[in-house]
Structure formats: C-alpha cells, structure tokens
Write an enzyme that holds these catalytic residues in place. Structure first.
Site, PDB file in Angstrom:
ATOM      1  N   PRO A 158     -10.996  -5.987  -2.752  1.00 19.39           N
ATOM      2  CA  PRO A 158      -9.626  -6.450  -3.000  1.00 19.39           C
ATOM      3  C   PRO A 158      -8.824  -6.626  -1.720  1.00 19.39           C
ATOM      4  O   PRO A 158      -8.981  -5.860  -0.786  1.00 19.39           O
ATOM      5  CB  PRO A 158      -9.024  -5.324  -3.851  1.00 19.39           C
ATOM      6  CG  PRO A 158      -9.828  -4.114  -3.537  1.00 19.39           C
ATOM      7  CD  PRO A 158     -11.199  -4.599  -3.161  1.00 19.39           C
ATOM      8  N   GLU A 159      -7.988  -7.648  -1.679  1.00 20.80           N
ATOM      9  CA  GLU A 159      -7.077  -7.857  -0.558  1.00 20.80           C
ATOM     10  C   GLU A 159      -5.660  -7.625  -1.067  1.00 20.80           C
ATOM     11  O   GLU A 159      -5.460  -7.355  -2.243  1.00 20.80           O
ATOM     12  CB  GLU A 159      -7.281  -9.268   0.009  1.00 20.80           C
ATOM     13  CG  GLU A 159      -8.728  -9.441   0.472  1.00 20.80           C
ATOM     14  CD  GLU A 159      -9.017 -10.734   1.224  1.00 20.80           C
ATOM     15  OE1 GLU A 159      -8.075 -11.415   1.631  1.00 20.80           O
ATOM     16  OE2 GLU A 159     -10.210 -11.035   1.416  1.00 20.80           O
ATOM     17  N   LYS A 163      -3.408  -2.370   1.413  1.00 19.21           N
ATOM     18  CA  LYS A 163      -4.207  -1.830   0.315  1.00 19.21           C
ATOM     19  C   LYS A 163      -3.727  -0.459  -0.142  1.00 19.21           C
ATOM     20  O   LYS A 163      -4.391   0.187  -0.959  1.00 19.21           O
ATOM     21  CB  LYS A 163      -5.668  -1.794   0.729  1.00 19.21           C
ATOM     22  CG  LYS A 163      -6.238  -3.202   0.857  1.00 19.21           C
ATOM     23  CD  LYS A 163      -7.620  -3.193   1.445  1.00 19.21           C
ATOM     24  CE  LYS A 163      -7.929  -4.581   1.986  1.00 19.21           C
ATOM     25  NZ  LYS A 163      -9.105  -4.570   2.839  1.00 19.21           N
ATOM     26  N   ARG A 190     -17.334 -10.073  10.534  1.00 15.31           N
ATOM     27  CA  ARG A 190     -17.253 -10.577   9.162  1.00 15.31           C
ATOM     28  C   ARG A 190     -17.475 -12.088   9.175  1.00 15.31           C
ATOM     29  O   ARG A 190     -17.193 -12.753  10.159  1.00 15.31           O
ATOM     30  CB  ARG A 190     -15.864 -10.285   8.551  1.00 15.31           C
ATOM     31  CG  ARG A 190     -15.399  -8.836   8.660  1.00 15.31           C
ATOM     32  CD  ARG A 190     -16.012  -7.919   7.624  1.00 15.31           C
ATOM     33  NE  ARG A 190     -15.782  -8.367   6.260  1.00 15.31           N
ATOM     34  CZ  ARG A 190     -14.670  -8.095   5.556  1.00 15.31           C
ATOM     35  NH1 ARG A 190     -13.676  -7.426   6.088  1.00 15.31           N
ATOM     36  NH2 ARG A 190     -14.568  -8.506   4.309  1.00 15.31           N
TER      37      ARG A 190
END
Ligand SMILES: [Zn+2]
Length: 276
Positions: A2-3, A53, A262
């Site tokens: 999740p972002e 987050k 990434r």
C-alpha cells in the site's frame, strides 16, 4: 504494497466507522499496551489522520493511537464484534455499538499522549502528507529546490518518506512521466518549468490515485482504454508495469530500469535528459 492513497482510503473507512458512536472497547494484542485499554472505554474518536503509511487515531481523551502498517498491516471494518476469516494476527481492535475497526498483522502500534505525537521518531522525520495536509505547488517547488533535497536523484527522493509522505513505487514512475522528467535527473538539473510540473504531478496523481483507488491515468484516457477492452490492470497507469508496451502519448516503447533498488518505468522520448 500500500502507498499513501491506499492508507488514506483505509483511514477514511476507519474514521467513518469510529466517528459514528462512542467507543465501547479497545483491545491490544501486545501486553505492553494492555494497560491503556481502560483509558479508551467511553471515549470518542475525533478524527483519523495519516502521515504516509502511518495512521493516527485521535481520541477525545487526550490520547492518540499510532500505527504503521509496514508491509503487511491491514485494516478491516466490520459490524461490531464480527471478525473476518483470515490467518492474520489481530493486533488492535476498536469497537463501538455498530462497528469494529480491526488492525491485523501490523507490529508497530503505540499509544501516545496528544502532545507526544509530533516528537514521535517516525512522525517527527516524515515529510508532508498531501492527502492529510494542505500543500501547494509553491510549497512543493520550494521543497524540491531546497539545499537539503535538490542534489539527490528524483528516483531516490520520491521514495524517501522524509521528502514527501506516502509516495511509493508506482506513484514514483507515474509522477516522473507526467512531469516529463528522466529518472536519471535531480531537481538541480531541472528547469523551473520542470520543477513546477513535478509539483503539479505530485498533487494531481496522489489525489487521483486516492479518489480512484490506485488509477493514475486521467478519467478520459481510462474510459478510452476501457472502451478498447483493456482491463483495469492494463489501463491504470501511464508507464508503471508497462515495459515494452507503447507510450500512451507517443508510442515509444516503455523502458524498465532499477533505481534505488526498485523497478522504475519511463518513456525515453517523453522523459529526456535535456532541460525542457
Ligand atoms: Zn512517450
């Protein structure tokens, strides 16, 4: 993973459920927190804030519950005292007469007095959260061009929660594409126009992703691609996860590189290294 937009949507759901009525019971899985449970009986949830987050559930008793989902944390909102079927470990439960907000798998949960929140090690370091605070293009351009940040590559900055809270990997590629910035560049390499476009892209894409549940292309394009028979996973992004596919703007093959460990996707013609 999740972002920020996904966390803000979870926060909205938790807030809606908990603001509805007085808290009956709060329970923590971690023993060290259980001494706080009695503090929350008959309290009310004022609001639920996010910082990237992290989630901050603000109660009217002077306390805030801090939680950070890390990689695996997941919120469920259910009818009061109804639990989902899951192999996950329940870590925090907040019940009222109608609803239960249940946090599973997260290991980072703390009870803070309201005045301690700003000094919390994560909260004190994390950058602005656009989905929780009013942040303007001007605020962002100042941040991008500040001495602290301007000499680092965009690809590392955009994943750094101290720079901006809540941007994760898909938003990073999408923001750079919309801003027309090559992933090798740093803010100091960019023109004022590019810096402004980057600020606008951050604001627009975070908001859009929050409202649509993770779609970063604009509504018009999404409709057009849907009409062609593309599935959500195919039409949701401009470049992310689209290696070898044609750019939505000029048809150039989208490339994939590794940046800050990434995967990062870009269009080599829409995002050039030159100053535009
Ligand atoms: Zn292109």
């Amino acid at each position: 993973m999740p972002e920020g937009p996904e966390i803000r949507r979870a926060a909205d759901e938790v807030e809606k459920a908990l603001q509805a009525s007085m808290v009956l019971e709060v329970s923590f899985a971690f023993e060290v927190l259980q001494e706080y449970e009695s503090l929350f009986a008959n309290s009310e949830v004022v609001r639920v804030d996010t910082k990237g987050k992290a989630m901050l559930i603000r109660f009217n008793n002077g306390y805030t519950i801090y939680s950070h989902n890390q990689l695996y944390g997941k919120w469920y909102v259910r009818k009061s005292y109804n639990y989902p079927k899951t192999n996950r470990q329940l870590r925090l439960a907040i019940h009222n007469e109608k609803k239960s907000a249940l946090l599973y798998s997260a290991s980072d949960i703390e009870v803070l007095r309201d005045e301690e929140v700003d000094f919390h090690p994560f909260i004190s370091k994390v950058g602005p959260d656009l989905l929780n605070e009013h942040v303007t293009v001007k605020d962002l351009t100042e941040r991008f061009t500040s001495n602290r940040f301007c000499k680092r590559k965009w690809t590392s900055l955009l994943l750094d929660q101290a720079f901006l809270a809540g941007i994760g990997n898909y938003l990073r590629s999408e923001i750079l594409f919309v801003a027309g910035i090559h992933p090798e560049l740093r803010p100091i390499d960019c023109t004022t126009h590019q810096i402004e476009k980057a600020a606008e892209a951050v604001i627009t894409l975070m908001d859009r992703s929050y409202k649509t549940g993770g779609i970063t292309v604009d509504a018009h394009l999404a409709e057009r691609l849907k009409a062609k028979g593309e599935k959500r996973s195919q039409y949701r992004h401009f470049v992310f996860n689209r290696e070898g596919k044609p750019c939505r703007v000029d048809g150039t093959e989208i490339r994939k590189i590794t940046a800050a460990s990434r995967r990062c996707y870009y269009c080599p013609t829409c995002q050039t290294k030159g100053r535009v």
